[in-house]
Design a protein around this motif. Sequence first.
Motif, mmCIF file in Angstrom:
data_model
loop_
_atom_site.group_PDB
_atom_site.id
_atom_site.type_symbol
_atom_site.label_atom_id
_atom_site.label_comp_id
_atom_site.label_asym_id
_atom_site.label_seq_id
_atom_site.Cartn_x
_atom_site.Cartn_y
_atom_site.Cartn_z
ATOM 1 N N ALA A 30 0.835 -1.196 0.000
ATOM 2 C CA ALA A 30 0.000 0.000 0.000
ATOM 3 C C ALA A 30 0.874 1.252 0.000
ATOM 4 C CB ALA A 30 -0.914 0.002 1.217
ATOM 5 N N ALA A 31 0.367 2.316 -0.635
ATOM 6 C CA ALA A 31 1.098 3.577 -0.704
ATOM 7 C C ALA A 31 0.112 4.711 -0.924
ATOM 8 C CB ALA A 31 2.116 3.543 -1.840
ATOM 9 N N THR A 32 0.606 5.933 -0.767
ATOM 10 C CA THR A 32 -0.183 7.123 -1.047
ATOM 11 C C THR A 32 0.497 7.885 -2.163
ATOM 12 O OG1 THR A 32 -0.906 7.264 1.247
ATOM 13 C CG2 THR A 32 -1.127 9.246 -0.075
ATOM 14 N N GLY A 33 -0.258 8.179 -3.213
ATOM 15 C CA GLY A 33 0.278 8.926 -4.343
ATOM 16 C C GLY A 33 0.002 10.403 -4.178
ATOM 17 N N ASP A 34 0.913 11.215 -4.699
ATOM 18 C CA ASP A 34 0.751 12.659 -4.627
ATOM 19 C C ASP A 34 0.920 13.228 -6.030
ATOM 20 O OD1 ASP A 34 0.678 15.349 -4.084
ATOM 21 O OD2 ASP A 34 2.472 15.353 -2.814
ATOM 22 N N ALA A 35 -0.189 13.736 -6.599
ATOM 23 C CA ALA A 35 -0.173 14.364 -7.919
ATOM 24 C C ALA A 35 -0.417 15.859 -7.785
ATOM 25 C CB ALA A 35 -1.217 13.712 -8.815
ATOM 26 N N GLY A 36 -0.036 16.425 -6.649
ATOM 27 C CA GLY A 36 -0.241 17.839 -6.398
ATOM 28 C C GLY A 36 0.516 18.730 -7.368
ATOM 29 N N ALA A 37 1.633 18.258 -7.903
ATOM 30 C CA ALA A 37 2.419 19.060 -8.837
ATOM 31 C C ALA A 37 1.615 19.408 -10.087
ATOM 32 C CB ALA A 37 3.695 18.326 -9.224
ATOM 33 N N VAL A 38 0.734 18.508 -10.513
ATOM 34 C CA VAL A 38 -0.069 18.743 -11.705
ATOM 35 C C VAL A 38 -1.430 19.364 -11.355
ATOM 36 C CG1 VAL A 38 -1.180 16.471 -11.852
ATOM 37 C CG2 VAL A 38 -0.645 17.692 -13.937
ATOM 38 N N GLY A 39 -1.690 19.515 -10.067
ATOM 39 C CA GLY A 39 -2.943 20.130 -9.643
ATOM 40 C C GLY A 39 -3.979 19.138 -9.167
ATOM 41 N N ALA A 40 -3.635 17.855 -9.111
ATOM 42 C CA ALA A 40 -4.555 16.833 -8.611
ATOM 43 C C ALA A 40 -4.250 16.597 -7.126
ATOM 44 C CB ALA A 40 -4.403 15.542 -9.404
ATOM 45 N N ALA A 41 -5.114 15.909 -6.444
ATOM 46 C CA ALA A 41 -4.941 15.647 -5.016
ATOM 47 C C ALA A 41 -4.148 14.365 -4.796
ATOM 48 C CB ALA A 41 -6.322 15.537 -4.366
ATOM 49 N N THR A 42 -4.071 13.952 -3.541
ATOM 50 C CA THR A 42 -3.456 12.661 -3.234
ATOM 51 C C THR A 42 -4.436 11.557 -3.603
ATOM 52 O OG1 THR A 42 -4.264 12.731 -0.972
ATOM 53 C CG2 THR A 42 -2.053 13.617 -1.369
ATOM 54 N N PHE A 43 -3.909 10.352 -3.794
ATOM 55 C CA PHE A 43 -4.732 9.213 -4.182
ATOM 56 C C PHE A 43 -4.103 7.952 -3.613
ATOM 57 C CE2 PHE A 43 -1.568 10.036 -7.359
ATOM 58 C CZ PHE A 43 -1.076 8.785 -7.699
#
Length: 184
Positions: A69-82
């Motif tokens: 399991a992990a937490t993704g961070d797409a904040g750089a592109v303007g999306a939230a964590t997933f």
Amino acid sequence: MRRTARLLAGTALAVAATAPAHAAHAVTATDPAAPLTAAPADRLEVRPATVAPGGEVTVSTAACGSPGAATGDAGAVGAATFPLAPDTGEGQASGRFRVPPSAQPGTYEIVARCAEGDRQVAGDLVVALSAAHGQVQPRGSVKTGVGGGLGPDPVQTTAGVAALAVAAAGGTWLLHRRARGDGI
């Protein structure tokens, strides 16, 4: 002799330029619906690597091991964590997020942090005005307004190349006769 060599070199270049170039450069795009293959343990696999604003992206990694399991961070592109959930593969974790429609074109780093430990992996996502779904092969002839001397037809192209070859041979023969002094 130099003049003959120049004529032959020029003719060879003309023939090479008019010959059809049908080099097959197969570039395939990654289908986000395709099953994920094992991602390297030291990086985050981002699929598709190039996406248009509003598109969905799938990420996967084997860096977190079991349970994965992990937490993704797409904040750089303007999306939230997933979330990245354990996948069917050994130690694989995968997750999805949507690129916001307001995202600007550019290259963005997507990060995943493992649930256990402090391991972190990253991968690059390219946001483009239109997603790359594979290389598009050009079709037809170029519309330059000058006319299509050879056209897109392979038979016409072959006839044009043959005509150039005959003209080169005739020019070489005339230059050879002139150089020998036989007269023309």
